[in-house]
Design an enzyme around this catalytic site. Structure first.
Site, PDB file in Angstrom:
ATOM      1  N   LEU A 122      55.843  78.040 -28.839  1.00  0.00           N
ATOM      2  CA  LEU A 122      55.030  78.413 -27.683  1.00  0.00           C
ATOM      3  C   LEU A 122      53.554  78.078 -27.857  1.00  0.00           C
ATOM      4  O   LEU A 122      52.756  78.318 -26.954  1.00  0.00           O
ATOM      5  CB  LEU A 122      55.163  79.917 -27.410  1.00  0.00           C
ATOM      6  CG  LEU A 122      56.509  80.439 -26.934  1.00  0.00           C
ATOM      7  CD1 LEU A 122      56.442  81.944 -26.742  1.00  0.00           C
ATOM      8  CD2 LEU A 122      56.930  79.747 -25.642  1.00  0.00           C
ATOM      9  N   HIS A 124      51.784  75.326 -27.828  1.00  0.00           N
ATOM     10  CA  HIS A 124      51.170  74.423 -26.847  1.00  0.00           C
ATOM     11  C   HIS A 124      50.941  75.141 -25.525  1.00  0.00           C
ATOM     12  O   HIS A 124      49.935  74.932 -24.839  1.00  0.00           O
ATOM     13  CB  HIS A 124      52.025  73.168 -26.635  1.00  0.00           C
ATOM     14  CG  HIS A 124      53.309  73.411 -25.914  1.00  0.00           C
ATOM     15  ND1 HIS A 124      54.432  73.954 -26.518  1.00  0.00           N
ATOM     16  CD2 HIS A 124      53.658  73.196 -24.616  1.00  0.00           C
ATOM     17  CE1 HIS A 124      55.410  74.042 -25.632  1.00  0.00           C
ATOM     18  NE2 HIS A 124      54.967  73.604 -24.468  1.00  0.00           N
ATOM     19  N   TYR A 125      51.861  76.023 -25.164  1.00  0.00           N
ATOM     20  CA  TYR A 125      51.746  76.819 -23.942  1.00  0.00           C
ATOM     21  C   TYR A 125      50.592  77.815 -24.057  1.00  0.00           C
ATOM     22  O   TYR A 125      49.770  77.951 -23.139  1.00  0.00           O
ATOM     23  CB  TYR A 125      53.072  77.537 -23.713  1.00  0.00           C
ATOM     24  CG  TYR A 125      53.072  78.620 -22.655  1.00  0.00           C
ATOM     25  CD1 TYR A 125      53.067  78.304 -21.303  1.00  0.00           C
ATOM     26  CD2 TYR A 125      53.125  79.966 -23.016  1.00  0.00           C
ATOM     27  CE1 TYR A 125      53.090  79.292 -20.340  1.00  0.00           C
ATOM     28  CE2 TYR A 125      53.154  80.965 -22.056  1.00  0.00           C
ATOM     29  CZ  TYR A 125      53.130  80.620 -20.722  1.00  0.00           C
ATOM     30  OH  TYR A 125      53.165  81.610 -19.770  1.00  0.00           O
ATOM     31  N   LEU A 126      50.502  78.497 -25.187  1.00  0.00           N
ATOM     32  CA  LEU A 126      49.438  79.471 -25.405  1.00  0.00           C
ATOM     33  C   LEU A 126      48.071  78.795 -25.470  1.00  0.00           C
ATOM     34  O   LEU A 126      47.074  79.357 -25.004  1.00  0.00           O
ATOM     35  CB  LEU A 126      49.706  80.270 -26.679  1.00  0.00           C
ATOM     36  CG  LEU A 126      50.944  81.167 -26.648  1.00  0.00           C
ATOM     37  CD1 LEU A 126      51.220  81.748 -28.032  1.00  0.00           C
ATOM     38  CD2 LEU A 126      50.779  82.294 -25.623  1.00  0.00           C
ATOM     39  N   LYS A 129      47.050  78.162 -21.908  1.00  0.00           N
ATOM     40  CA  LYS A 129      46.618  79.420 -21.303  1.00  0.00           C
ATOM     41  C   LYS A 129      45.234  79.834 -21.821  1.00  0.00           C
ATOM     42  O   LYS A 129      44.384  80.310 -21.055  1.00  0.00           O
ATOM     43  CB  LYS A 129      47.635  80.527 -21.598  1.00  0.00           C
ATOM     44  CG  LYS A 129      48.948  80.389 -20.843  1.00  0.00           C
ATOM     45  CD  LYS A 129      48.737  80.554 -19.355  1.00  0.00           C
ATOM     46  CE  LYS A 129      50.047  80.618 -18.593  1.00  0.00           C
ATOM     47  NZ  LYS A 129      49.822  80.638 -17.116  1.00  0.00           N
TER      48      LYS A 129
END
Length: 214
Positions: A122, A124-126, A129
Site C-alpha cells: 500500500l 504507493h497508495y499512501l 494520499k
C-alpha cells in the site's frame, strides 16, 4: 449549501451523496460516465459530468464545499493511483482555490503521514494520499483531512477519532466514514484539522468533537 462530491459513484461516495441530501445539503454528484447519472439522481444528488484527469473549472464553479471521496483503490497500479489519488486531488484543490470554493474535505487514509511505515503493497497508495494531503494543507482552503482505517461494508456502529490513533490496523464501516465526511460540514472545529478514525463506541458527532478539542 452546494457540495460537490468527487468519487460520487464509489462505495463511500454513494453513501455521501445520499446522506448530504437527507441532511439538508445540495449534493452535486460528480461522475465520469453518462450512464452513472441516473443512479446519482436516485440517491438524491444532482449528477454532473467530470473527470479528475480533465479540466474541472466549470464543475467546481459555484460550489460552497467539496468532498473528495475518490480513489483508485489500494490494489491499483502506481500510475493510476498517482493520476487519481494524488494528481486528481491536487487539481481539484487548485480549482477550488481558483473558483473561490472555501471548504474542502479530504478522504485520506491512516498512515498517509508516514507512507513508508505502512504495508509494503500500500505504500504507493499512501504516498499519493500523503502528497495530496500536503497540497491541501498548503492551500488557502478551510480543510479537513479524514484518515480512516481499513474500510468495510458493515453497518454503522460508531467510531473513535483522534488527531493520531495508536494502532493503524483497525477497521471502520464506510457508512460511518460517509457520516463523518458530511458531519464535518456542520462542525466548525474540524476546520484545519487532520483526524484519524476507526470503529469505536461513540457516535460520529461526539467522536469528531472530541478529536478537535485540542
Amino acid at each position: 449549501m452546494k457540495v460537490l462530491v468527487a468519487g460520487a459513484n464509489g462505495n463511500t461516495g454513494r453513501r455521501v451523496v445520499s446522506l448530504l441530501g437527507k441532511n439538508g445539503f445540495e449534493p452535486y454528484a460528480m461522475v465520469r460516465k453518462k450512464e452513472q447519472m441516473e443512479k446519482m439522481s436516485d440517491l438524491g444528488g444532482k449528477p454532473v459530468l467530470g473527470d479528475l484527469e480533465e479540466d474541472l473549472g466549470e464543475v467546481v464553479k459555484g460550489m460552497d464545499a467539496i468532498i473528495f471521496a475518490a480513489g483508485s483503490g489500494g490494489n491499483t497500479g502506481p500510475e493510476k493511483t498517482i493520476d487519481i489519488d494524488q494528481n486528481g486531488a491536487i487539481k481539484l484543490i487548485q480549482e477550488a482555490e481558483n473558483k473561490g470554493v472555501p471548504r474542502f474535505i479530504m478522504l485520506s487514509a491512516i498512515s498517509a503521514d508516514n507512507p513508508s511505515g505502512g504495508p509494503e503493497k500500500l505504500q504507493h497508495y499512501l504516498e499519493a494520499k500523503h502528497n495530496a494531503d500536503e497540497a491541501l494543507k498548503a492551500s488557502n482552503l478551510l480543510y479537513t483531512i479524514l484518515r480512516p482505517g481499513t474500510l468495510n461494508d458493515d453497518p454503522s456502529s460508531g467510531i473513535r477519532a483522534a488527531a493520531s490513533l495508536d494502532d493503524p490496523t483497525g477497521q471502520i464501516s464506510r457508512q460511518d466514514v460517509a457520516k463523518a465526511l458530511v458531519e464535518c460540514l456542520n462542525i466548525e472545529s474540524t476546520q484545519g484539522k487532520i483526524i484519524e478514525m476507526q470503529g469505536g463506541n461513540l457516535n460520529v458527532q461526539e467522536a469528531l468533537l472530541d478529536a478537535t478539542k485540542s
